[in-house]
Scaffold this motif. Structure first.
Motif, PDB file in Angstrom:
ATOM      1  N   ALA A  10      12.755  -4.943   4.497  1.00  8.76           N
ATOM      2  CA  ALA A  10      11.080  -3.799   4.390  1.00  8.76           C
ATOM      3  C   ALA A  10      10.516  -4.888   3.753  1.00  8.76           C
ATOM      4  O   ALA A  10      10.352  -5.340   3.091  1.00  8.76           O
ATOM      5  N   MET A  11       8.970  -5.071   4.058  1.00 10.57           N
ATOM      6  CA  MET A  11       8.096  -5.928   3.102  1.00 10.57           C
ATOM      7  C   MET A  11       8.210  -6.745   2.889  1.00 10.57           C
ATOM      8  O   MET A  11       8.800  -7.531   1.601  1.00 10.57           O
ATOM      9  N   LYS A  44       0.746   1.460   6.619  1.00 13.04           N
ATOM     10  CA  LYS A  44      -0.267   1.832   5.746  1.00 13.04           C
ATOM     11  C   LYS A  44      -1.311   1.013   5.124  1.00 13.04           C
ATOM     12  O   LYS A  44      -2.173   0.598   5.340  1.00 13.04           O
ATOM     13  N   TYR A  45      -0.024  -0.389   4.481  1.00 15.32           N
ATOM     14  CA  TYR A  45      -1.681  -1.302   3.494  1.00 15.32           C
ATOM     15  C   TYR A  45      -1.070  -2.618   3.047  1.00 15.32           C
ATOM     16  O   TYR A  45      -1.258  -3.280   2.866  1.00 15.32           O
ATOM     17  N   SER A  46       0.095  -2.703   4.974  1.00 25.86           N
ATOM     18  CA  SER A  46       0.481  -4.503   5.069  1.00 25.86           C
ATOM     19  C   SER A  46      -1.192  -5.043   5.119  1.00 25.86           C
ATOM     20  O   SER A  46      -1.750  -4.798   6.219  1.00 25.86           O
ATOM     21  N   ARG A  47      -1.221  -5.945   4.156  1.00 30.98           N
ATOM     22  CA  ARG A  47      -2.523  -7.458   4.523  1.00 30.98           C
ATOM     23  C   ARG A  47      -2.548  -7.730   6.126  1.00 30.98           C
ATOM     24  O   ARG A  47      -3.479  -8.080   6.119  1.00 30.98           O
ATOM     25  N   TYR A  48      -0.399  -8.137   6.223  1.00 31.79           N
ATOM     26  CA  TYR A  48      -0.768  -8.388   7.535  1.00 31.79           C
ATOM     27  C   TYR A  48      -0.845  -7.253   9.358  1.00 31.79           C
ATOM     28  O   TYR A  48      -0.863  -7.906  10.060  1.00 31.79           O
ATOM     29  N   ARG A  49      -1.327  -6.742   8.456  1.00 32.00           N
ATOM     30  CA  ARG A  49      -1.416  -5.406   9.698  1.00 32.00           C
ATOM     31  C   ARG A  49      -2.892  -5.324  10.180  1.00 32.00           C
ATOM     32  O   ARG A  49      -3.813  -4.856   9.220  1.00 32.00           O
ATOM     33  N   PRO A  50      -3.172  -5.658  11.207  1.00 33.15           N
ATOM     34  CA  PRO A  50      -4.903  -6.084  11.426  1.00 33.15           C
ATOM     35  C   PRO A  50      -5.379  -4.149  11.908  1.00 33.15           C
ATOM     36  O   PRO A  50      -6.444  -3.420  11.362  1.00 33.15           O
ATOM     37  N   ASP A  51      -4.273  -2.948  11.708  1.00 32.28           N
ATOM     38  CA  ASP A  51      -4.545  -1.797  11.601  1.00 32.28           C
ATOM     39  C   ASP A  51      -4.511  -0.879  10.411  1.00 32.28           C
ATOM     40  O   ASP A  51      -4.942   0.015  10.351  1.00 32.28           O
ATOM     41  N   SER A  52      -3.756  -1.909   9.346  1.00 37.73           N
ATOM     42  CA  SER A  52      -4.201  -0.807   7.646  1.00 37.73           C
ATOM     43  C   SER A  52      -5.505  -0.748   7.718  1.00 37.73           C
ATOM     44  O   SER A  52      -5.824  -1.505   8.168  1.00 37.73           O
ATOM     45  N   ILE A  53      -4.865   0.082   6.335  1.00 37.35           N
ATOM     46  CA  ILE A  53      -6.679   0.573   5.441  1.00 37.35           C
ATOM     47  C   ILE A  53      -6.836  -0.530   5.400  1.00 37.35           C
ATOM     48  O   ILE A  53      -7.984  -1.238   4.869  1.00 37.35           O
ATOM     49  N   GLY A 146       0.453  -6.477  -4.979  1.00 34.80           N
ATOM     50  CA  GLY A 146       1.193  -6.783  -6.802  1.00 34.80           C
ATOM     51  C   GLY A 146       1.204  -5.121  -7.143  1.00 34.80           C
ATOM     52  O   GLY A 146       2.489  -5.704  -8.382  1.00 34.80           O
ATOM     53  N   PHE A 147       1.506  -4.145  -6.457  1.00 36.40           N
ATOM     54  CA  PHE A 147       2.146  -2.994  -6.657  1.00 36.40           C
ATOM     55  C   PHE A 147       2.607  -2.166  -5.689  1.00 36.40           C
ATOM     56  O   PHE A 147       3.356  -1.646  -5.896  1.00 36.40           O
ATOM     57  N   GLY A 148       2.461  -2.530  -4.566  1.00 39.50           N
ATOM     58  CA  GLY A 148       2.205  -2.241  -3.142  1.00 39.50           C
ATOM     59  C   GLY A 148       4.317  -1.850  -3.356  1.00 39.50           C
ATOM     60  O   GLY A 148       4.756  -0.819  -2.746  1.00 39.50           O
ATOM     61  N   LYS A 149       5.011  -2.964  -3.165  1.00 34.61           N
ATOM     62  CA  LYS A 149       6.749  -2.427  -2.938  1.00 34.61           C
ATOM     63  C   LYS A 149       6.902  -1.756  -4.513  1.00 34.61           C
ATOM     64  O   LYS A 149       8.107  -0.626  -4.055  1.00 34.61           O
ATOM     65  N   GLU A 150       6.515  -1.972  -5.233  1.00 35.24           N
ATOM     66  CA  GLU A 150       7.167  -0.664  -6.840  1.00 35.24           C
ATOM     67  C   GLU A 150       6.775   0.465  -6.121  1.00 35.24           C
ATOM     68  O   GLU A 150       7.573   1.343  -6.427  1.00 35.24           O
ATOM     69  N   TYR A 151       5.436   0.462  -5.437  1.00 40.26           N
ATOM     70  CA  TYR A 151       4.283   2.097  -5.423  1.00 40.26           C
ATOM     71  C   TYR A 151       5.339   2.851  -4.433  1.00 40.26           C
ATOM     72  O   TYR A 151       6.377   4.116  -4.181  1.00 40.26           O
TER      73      TYR A 151
END
Length: 297
Positions: A10-11, A44-53, A146-151
């Motif tokens: 993941a990630m 939900k938060y990946s910048r690689y996915r065009p449908d993420s927020i 910067g903190f997505g994986k840790e979250y």
């Protein structure tokens, strides 16, 4: 109780859920819930996915505000706190610097190239009204890297705790959250990688609870001559940090541990003062290989 290890990807990281349980079937169900939570956050938060927020907000840069849900707004609150705690060095709008830096090649960007990108960086520029967020300049971006994986590690741990797990941990590419000791109450031994020798451990840390995270100049980098250029970039200059080989922090939450390691790397020569002020345990290795540590306050 048997110790079970469930590896997964993941990630862009090798990950693992480790659980001690009496029942293999029940353990596997709990692990899958935690993995599903990690994947939910990635989607939900990946910048690689065009449908993420995140992609949605970035696509509207210089145009419209985007309505955000409570979870996303809470992450923006955290980003704001990190921005303030780091004197503006931890900035979730700095991800656009990757347009200039490709760590699979050995190209150092020109100063004017970085200057153009730096003009579009600045969390203080971001406009937030109620539940809406707007990036005012075309080409601006946000990035929770910067903190997505840790979250995600903390959220997965919360899922496991809710399922009754009291012995085990989750490891997302080296960002570790421990739920409780081994069944015999002994600690889990976590190794901190030597930043200059991939197959060597710089330190072994016993953990029965809490979190461990490390940032370093060895994760993504290239070398030109005797200079090492790593992926941790100063948002003011666009240039990589150089003062530390790695910084590891122990904290109650993985997000906190990870944020402190990154801020420490970004603060360079001022890192020790910052880390000491946090009151958290840390282990920092400078460019000469000297180890600096602090026990819990």
């Amino acid at each position: 109780m048997q110790i079970y290890r469930i590896p997964f990807k993941a990630m862009a990281s090798t990950c693992e859920v480790v659980i001690a349980d009496h029942d293999e079937h029940a353990m596997f169900a709990k692990a899958q819930e935690a993995i599903a939570e990690v994947r939910r956050i990635e989607v939900k938060y990946s910048r690689y996915r065009p449908d993420s927020i995140v992609s949605c907000i970035n696509a509207q840069a210089g145009r419209d505000a985007v309505v955000c849900d409570e979870e996303t707004l809470a992450l923006f609150d955290y980003a704001q706190a990190l921005y303030q705690a780091s004197d503006g060095l931890f900035d979730i709008t700095a991800g656009i610097l990757r347009q200039a830096w490709n760590f699979k090649s050995s190209r150092v960007p020109a100063a004017d190239e970085l200057q153009v990108l730096c003009q579009r960086i600045g969390w203080a520029k971001v406009e937030r009204t109620g539940d809406k967020l707007r990036l005012p300049l075309a080409g601006m971006e946000i990035d929770f890297g910067g903190f997505g994986k840790e979250y995600a590690a903390d959220r997965a741990a919360a899922v496991l705790q809710a399922a009754g797990v009291t012995h085990g941990y989750i490891n997302l590419g080296g960002d570790i959250r421990v739920l409780g000791p081994k069944p015999d109450e002994q600690p889990w031994i976590m190794g901190i990688q030597d930043p200059r020798q991939q197959d060597k451990i710089a330190a072994s840390i016993p953990l029965t609870t809490g979190a461990l995270a490390t940032s370093g100049d060895y994760e993504r980098y290239f070398e030109v001559g005797e200079e090492r250029y790593c992926h941790i970039l100063n948002p003011r200059t666009g240039m990589p940090v150089r003062h530390w080989r790695s910084i590891s922090v122990l904290a109650p939450l993985t997000a906190l541990a990870g944020s402190c390691t990154t801020i420490g790397m970004l603060k360079e020569k001022d890192a020790l003062e910052y880390l000491q002020q946090t009151g958290l345990r840390f282990l920092a290795i400078d460019q000469q290989g000297k180890v600096h540590t602090q026990a819990a306050a």
